[in-house]
Design an enzyme around this catalytic site. Sequence first.
Site, PDB file in Angstrom:
ATOM      1  N   SER A 148       0.842  -1.200   0.000  1.00 12.35           N
ATOM      2  CA  SER A 148       0.000   0.000   0.000  1.00 12.35           C
ATOM      3  C   SER A 148       0.876   1.248   0.000  1.00 12.35           C
ATOM      4  CB  SER A 148      -0.927  -0.013   1.215  1.00 12.35           C
ATOM      5  OG  SER A 148      -0.166   0.016   2.419  1.00 12.35           O
ATOM      6  N   TYR A 149       0.226   2.399  -0.070  1.00  9.58           N
ATOM      7  CA  TYR A 149       0.947   3.670  -0.134  1.00  9.58           C
ATOM      8  C   TYR A 149       1.891   3.797   1.072  1.00  9.58           C
ATOM      9  CZ  TYR A 149       1.706   8.669  -0.897  1.00  9.58           C
ATOM     10  OH  TYR A 149       2.279   9.894  -1.144  1.00  9.58           O
ATOM     11  N   PRO A 150       3.195   4.000   0.823  1.00 12.00           N
ATOM     12  CA  PRO A 150       4.175   3.944   1.915  1.00 12.00           C
ATOM     13  C   PRO A 150       4.400   5.249   2.680  1.00 12.00           C
ATOM     14  CG  PRO A 150       5.317   4.156  -0.172  1.00 12.00           C
ATOM     15  CD  PRO A 150       3.843   4.097  -0.496  1.00 12.00           C
ATOM     16  N   ARG A 151       3.691   6.292   2.317  1.00  9.75           N
ATOM     17  CA  ARG A 151       3.863   7.558   3.044  1.00  9.75           C
ATOM     18  C   ARG A 151       2.608   7.827   3.877  1.00  9.75           C
ATOM     19  NH1 ARG A 151       8.281  10.454   1.503  1.00  9.75           N
ATOM     20  NH2 ARG A 151       9.314   9.821  -0.439  1.00  9.75           N
TER      21      ARG A 151
END
Length: 271
Positions: free
Chosen positions: A132-135
Amino acid sequence: GKGNIVSYGPCQFPTLGFIVQRKWDIDAHVPENFWKIKLSHAVGRGREASIAEFEWSRDRLFDEHLTTALFAAVRGAGQAVVTREGGTESKKWPPHPLNTLEMQKRLNRAIRVSPEQIMKLAEELYQAGFISYPRTETDKFPHDFDYRTSIEQLHPHPKFGFHAVNLSGGRFRQPPGGGHDDKAHPPIYPTKLASTQDYATWRNRNVRLIDVYEFVCRHFLASCSLPAVAHKTTVEVDMGGERFKATGNMIKELNYLEVYGKGPAGGPTLS
């Protein structure tokens, strides 16, 4: 050059005083010899032996003759008598769901890659649809998060698929999460099972992609697991009139440590 620079301020003078006093204390220290009695008990032989180390209740003495006399009494006793035995159960809890800062900190310690490089690798995995989005600052999954599908997709993985199967079979624990929620993105979790071909591609491209991907998978599975359970035992003995104590931990249930942290010998060491 700028020549000598003298810096001063209200905080520096007290600090300098502490440093100077510590230096005086070190210079004035006179080392003294001391003596200790060590007691150990071995079960088994050779490499298979298990050794329990007992601490002396007196810790140490500065009198050699007295220590020698006490040691003779201990040695002459021939055997130790257990005077007290007790134990308590303790638990080691799984990590919270993964956010960006924790991913960088933990992976940096585990594989010695800079936080900046870790983010580049994570973003590459995200763009390819593996995580998933890492930020994100969030470390708590939403109430409607589909744990079942996310866990079941990892069943075939050769390294930690067995643990995913165990979670699906009744060992699942919904992660309570931490106190951070950026209201924009969920915690980081695996979104697709990597195939043998994917692994081969990553080895040719950058082997650290495997490290980051497997860490995200292991962290996710660990956060959905039961805590590890240990039993701490304390044994006190008397030998020749002297008292000794030993403590030790025995892991009764590995649970999340099966796939994460300082688990079994030869297992994963990510922490």
